[in-house]
Design an enzyme around this catalytic site. Sequence first.
Site, PDB file in Angstrom:
ATOM      1  N   ASP A  88       0.859  -1.187   0.000  1.00  0.00           N
ATOM      2  CA  ASP A  88       0.000   0.000   0.000  1.00  0.00           C
ATOM      3  C   ASP A  88       0.897   1.240   0.000  1.00  0.00           C
ATOM      4  OD1 ASP A  88      -3.196   0.599   1.100  1.00  0.00           O
ATOM      5  OD2 ASP A  88      -1.730   2.226   1.101  1.00  0.00           O
ATOM      6  N   ASN A 102     -13.090  -3.263   2.515  1.00  0.00           N
ATOM      7  CA  ASN A 102     -14.043  -2.165   2.572  1.00  0.00           C
ATOM      8  C   ASN A 102     -14.940  -2.242   1.342  1.00  0.00           C
ATOM      9  OD1 ASN A 102     -12.704  -1.229   4.882  1.00  0.00           O
ATOM     10  ND2 ASN A 102     -11.319   0.048   3.669  1.00  0.00           N
ATOM     11  N   GLN A 144     -14.484   2.498   1.349  1.00  0.00           N
ATOM     12  CA  GLN A 144     -13.834   2.112   0.090  1.00  0.00           C
ATOM     13  C   GLN A 144     -13.555   3.356  -0.743  1.00  0.00           C
ATOM     14  OE1 GLN A 144     -15.966  -0.739  -2.342  1.00  0.00           O
ATOM     15  NE2 GLN A 144     -14.144  -1.208  -3.560  1.00  0.00           N
ATOM     16  N   VAL A 145     -12.311   3.487  -1.178  1.00  0.00           N
ATOM     17  CA  VAL A 145     -11.876   4.636  -1.978  1.00  0.00           C
ATOM     18  C   VAL A 145     -11.516   4.179  -3.393  1.00  0.00           C
ATOM     19  CG1 VAL A 145     -10.087   6.405  -2.198  1.00  0.00           C
ATOM     20  CG2 VAL A 145     -11.066   5.910   0.049  1.00  0.00           C
ATOM     21  N   HIS A 201     -10.238  -5.250  -3.114  1.00  0.00           N
ATOM     22  CA  HIS A 201      -8.907  -5.529  -2.575  1.00  0.00           C
ATOM     23  C   HIS A 201      -9.032  -5.894  -1.108  1.00  0.00           C
ATOM     24  CE1 HIS A 201      -9.819  -1.230  -2.261  1.00  0.00           C
ATOM     25  NE2 HIS A 201      -9.206  -1.276  -1.092  1.00  0.00           N
ATOM     26  N   HIS A 217      -7.051  -5.751   2.422  1.00  0.00           N
ATOM     27  CA  HIS A 217      -5.932  -5.145   3.155  1.00  0.00           C
ATOM     28  C   HIS A 217      -5.366  -6.185   4.117  1.00  0.00           C
ATOM     29  CE1 HIS A 217      -6.953  -0.773   2.430  1.00  0.00           C
ATOM     30  NE2 HIS A 217      -8.153  -1.291   2.210  1.00  0.00           N
TER      31      HIS A 217
HETATM   32  P1  5GP Z   1      -9.821   1.425   0.382  1.00  0.00           P
HETATM   33  O1  5GP Z   1     -10.065   2.611   1.290  1.00  0.00           O
HETATM   34  O2  5GP Z   1     -10.428   1.630  -0.986  1.00  0.00           O
HETATM   35  O3  5GP Z   1     -10.201   0.126   1.022  1.00  0.00           O
HETATM   36  O4  5GP Z   1      -8.256   1.348   0.234  1.00  0.00           O
HETATM   37  C1  5GP Z   1      -7.539   1.781  -0.855  1.00  0.00           C
HETATM   38  C2  5GP Z   1      -6.073   1.686  -0.491  1.00  0.00           C
HETATM   39  O5  5GP Z   1      -5.321   1.819  -1.678  1.00  0.00           O
HETATM   40  C3  5GP Z   1      -5.600   2.777   0.476  1.00  0.00           C
HETATM   41  O6  5GP Z   1      -5.042   2.158   1.634  1.00  0.00           O
HETATM   42  C4  5GP Z   1      -4.569   3.573  -0.332  1.00  0.00           C
HETATM   43  O7  5GP Z   1      -3.477   3.985   0.455  1.00  0.00           O
HETATM   44  C5  5GP Z   1      -4.155   2.583  -1.401  1.00  0.00           C
HETATM   45  N1  5GP Z   1      -3.790   3.181  -2.670  1.00  0.00           N
HETATM   46  C6  5GP Z   1      -4.473   4.143  -3.352  1.00  0.00           C
HETATM   47  N2  5GP Z   1      -3.866   4.409  -4.526  1.00  0.00           N
HETATM   48  C7  5GP Z   1      -2.785   3.588  -4.591  1.00  0.00           C
HETATM   49  C8  5GP Z   1      -1.768   3.408  -5.584  1.00  0.00           C
HETATM   50  O8  5GP Z   1      -1.735   4.048  -6.618  1.00  0.00           O
HETATM   51  N3  5GP Z   1      -0.828   2.472  -5.311  1.00  0.00           N
HETATM   52  C9  5GP Z   1      -0.842   1.737  -4.157  1.00  0.00           C
HETATM   53  N4  5GP Z   1       0.147   0.851  -3.996  1.00  0.00           N
HETATM   54  N5  5GP Z   1      -1.782   1.888  -3.200  1.00  0.00           N
HETATM   55  C10 5GP Z   1      -2.744   2.815  -3.423  1.00  0.00           C
END
Ligand code: 5GP
Length: 137
Positions: A34, A88, A95-96, A101, A103
């Site tokens: 991450d 998420n 979720q962003v 995915h 974690h």
């Molecule tokens: P979410 O909040 O969607 O469950 O988590 C998305 C995760 O992806 C976050 O922890 C964020 O730091 C990570 N992330 C976002 N963009 C990138 C990227 O371009 N490369 C990597 N390696 N991680 C990313």
Amino acid sequence: MAGTADGCIFCDIGAHRAPAYILYEDETTAAFLDLFPFTRGHLLVIPKRHGARLTDLPFEDQTALLRTLDEICRRTERLTSDYNVALNAGAAAGQVVFHVHLHVIPRYGEANPFHPRTRVRLEDGEAQTLLRELSHS
Ligand code: 5GP
Ligand code: ZN
């Protein structure tokens, strides 16, 4: 690649169109560091096929994802025996990135790594050290 979505950063990482510190991949899944880790060694496990959430994936991809999760958890145990696995699903759940995915977040005794005051971008030297430690089975 079939099954990927335009403009999706995790599709791009899975297809090697975008950079990432990938420590494991096979035909259907990948695992990488991450970029804004909650803790040291924070990893993401993805299917290469695009789907916003787990239930969008064919069952075979879900199974493959779990197999890779097992491999990644085993490697994480080189860092610490304690870790969280999180998924998420949906914006209200945090979720962003809308490509499913998992974690894997190593825990070292932090009070609550899910709500840190700041998240610092992963440094290249630290990423290389982690890859040396975690890239092989
Ligand atoms: P979410 O909040 O969607 O469950 O988590 C998305 C995760 O992806 C976050 O922890 C964020 O730091 C990570 N992330 C976002 N963009 C990138 C990227 O371009 N490369 C990597 N390696 N991680 C990313
Ligand atoms: Zn995608």
